[in-house]
Design an enzyme around this catalytic site. Structure first.
Site, PDB file in Angstrom:
ATOM      1  N   TYR A 168       0.848  -1.189   0.000  1.00  0.00           N
ATOM      2  CA  TYR A 168       0.000   0.000   0.000  1.00  0.00           C
ATOM      3  C   TYR A 168       0.886   1.242   0.000  1.00  0.00           C
ATOM      4  CZ  TYR A 168      -2.835   3.783   2.012  1.00  0.00           C
ATOM      5  OH  TYR A 168      -3.435   4.990   2.265  1.00  0.00           O
ATOM      6  N   SER A 169       0.708   2.127  -0.983  1.00  0.00           N
ATOM      7  CA  SER A 169       1.404   3.399  -1.062  1.00  0.00           C
ATOM      8  C   SER A 169       2.924   3.167  -1.038  1.00  0.00           C
ATOM      9  CB  SER A 169       0.934   4.323   0.062  1.00  0.00           C
ATOM     10  OG  SER A 169       1.324   5.646  -0.159  1.00  0.00           O
TER      11      SER A 169
END
Length: 248
Positions: free
Chosen positions: A126-127
Site C-alpha cells: 500500500y502506497s
C-alpha cells in the site's frame, strides 16, 4: 496463497492489518489466502498536525531519504500534468531526484523473510509499501540473473501504488528510465482511486508492468484501501482469479 504485506509510509503492520481486514477476511473465508505482515525499519515521529492520521505510534517508513522529507508531498501540492510520466517527472524535479541509499538493506531484509518463511508467493503493498514491493520484484529478478535463485513471488497487488526505487541508483524511476527487460512481467493487480490526488503515481507504476499480465481496479475513492462490502467483494473475485492463474 500466502502474501507478504507492506504498509504505507508512516504506518505499521498493525495499522495495515486493520486497513486490509475486510479484504483479508473475504479471501480467507474461502481458504484462498493467508498473510504475513511486516513494516519499515525506520521509526519516524509524526508532526503534531498529522498525529492520528497515520494510525497510532510507533510509525515507520521503509525508505530512508538522504535528504529527509524532500519527497513528502502534501496532497494539495502534488503536481498534475497530461500524463502520469510527466507528473512524476515534475515531482522528481521538485524533490531533486531524492536518493534512498538504504534500498539494498530494505530489499535484503524482505528477501530474508521470503527465504525464512518459505511459503510466501505474493506481495501486497500500500502506497510506500507498493513502491518497496516493486523494488523487491526487481531484487528477486537480479538474484535470479546473478546466482540462479528462483524468485518466490509469483504476483503482486498494489494499493495506491508509487513507482519503485531502482536498485542501481537508489532513486524512484518511471518507465522512461528503465530498460525493456526491467518491465515487471509477473502478474500484477493495481487498485487505484479516481479521486486519489496521487493517482498519477499509481498509473506510472501500472505503466511499468507488462500489459498482458496486469489488471486495474478503480474503487473510485481517494488514497485509501477500500473497505466497503460491494467493492471488496468485486475486488476479491478478481484477486481469486489471479491466484488461480498463477498457481496453475
Amino acid at each position: 496463497m500466502r502474501f507478504l504485506c507492506l504498509p504505507g509510509g508512516f504506518g505499521n503492520a498493525e495499522v495495515l492489518k486493520t486497513q486490509l481486514a475486510p479484504f483479508c477476511d473475504s479471501l480467507c473465508s474461502t481458504g484462498d489466502a493467508s498473510f504475513f505482515f511486516t513494516q519499515g525499519q525506520n521509526e519516524v515521529k509524526i508532526p503534531p498536525e498529522h498525529e492520528g492520521f497515520f494510525g497510532p505510534p510507533p510509525n515507520f517508513t521503509f525508505s530512508a531519504e538522504d535528504v529527509p522529507g524532500s519527497l513528502r508531498f502534501n496532497m494539495a501540492d502534488f503536481p498534475k500534468r497530461d500524463t502520469p510520466e510527466e507528473t512524476m517527472t515534475r515531482a522528481f524535479d521538485l524533490s531533486g531526484r531524492t536518493t534512498f541509499s538504504n534500498i539494498r538493506e530494505v530489499v535484503d531484509r524482505l528477501v530474508g523473510i521470503l527465504d525464512k518463511e518459505g511459503d510466501i508467493e505474493g506481495v501486497i503493498g500500500y502506497s510506500e509499501g507498493a513502491m518497496i514491493a516493486g523494488s523487491l520484484l526487481w531484487e528477486e529478478a537480479r538474484r535470479r540473473k546473478i546466482s540462479g535463485r528462483e524468485p518466490r513471488l509469483k504476483c503482486a497487488i498494489f494499493f495506491c501504488g508509487w513507482p519503485p526505487i531502482h536498485l542501481a541508483t537508489g532513486q524512484q524511476v518511471i518507465i522512461d528510465d528503465i530498460e525493456d527487460d526491467e518491465i515487471f512481467t509477473v502478474p500484477t493487480f493495481h487498485v487505484v482511486g479516481a479521486a486519489d490526488p496521487f493517482l498519477d503515481a499509481s498509473m506510472a507504476l501500472y505503466n511499468m508492468c507488462d500489459p498482458d499480465s496486469t489488471e486495474l481496479f478503480d474503487h473510485g475513492g481517494g488514497h485509501i484501501i477500500p473497505r466497503g462490502k460491494r467493492t471488496v467483494d468485486d475486488l476479491t473475485i478478481m484477486v481469486r482469479n489471479m491466484i488461480v492463474a498463477v498457481s496453475a
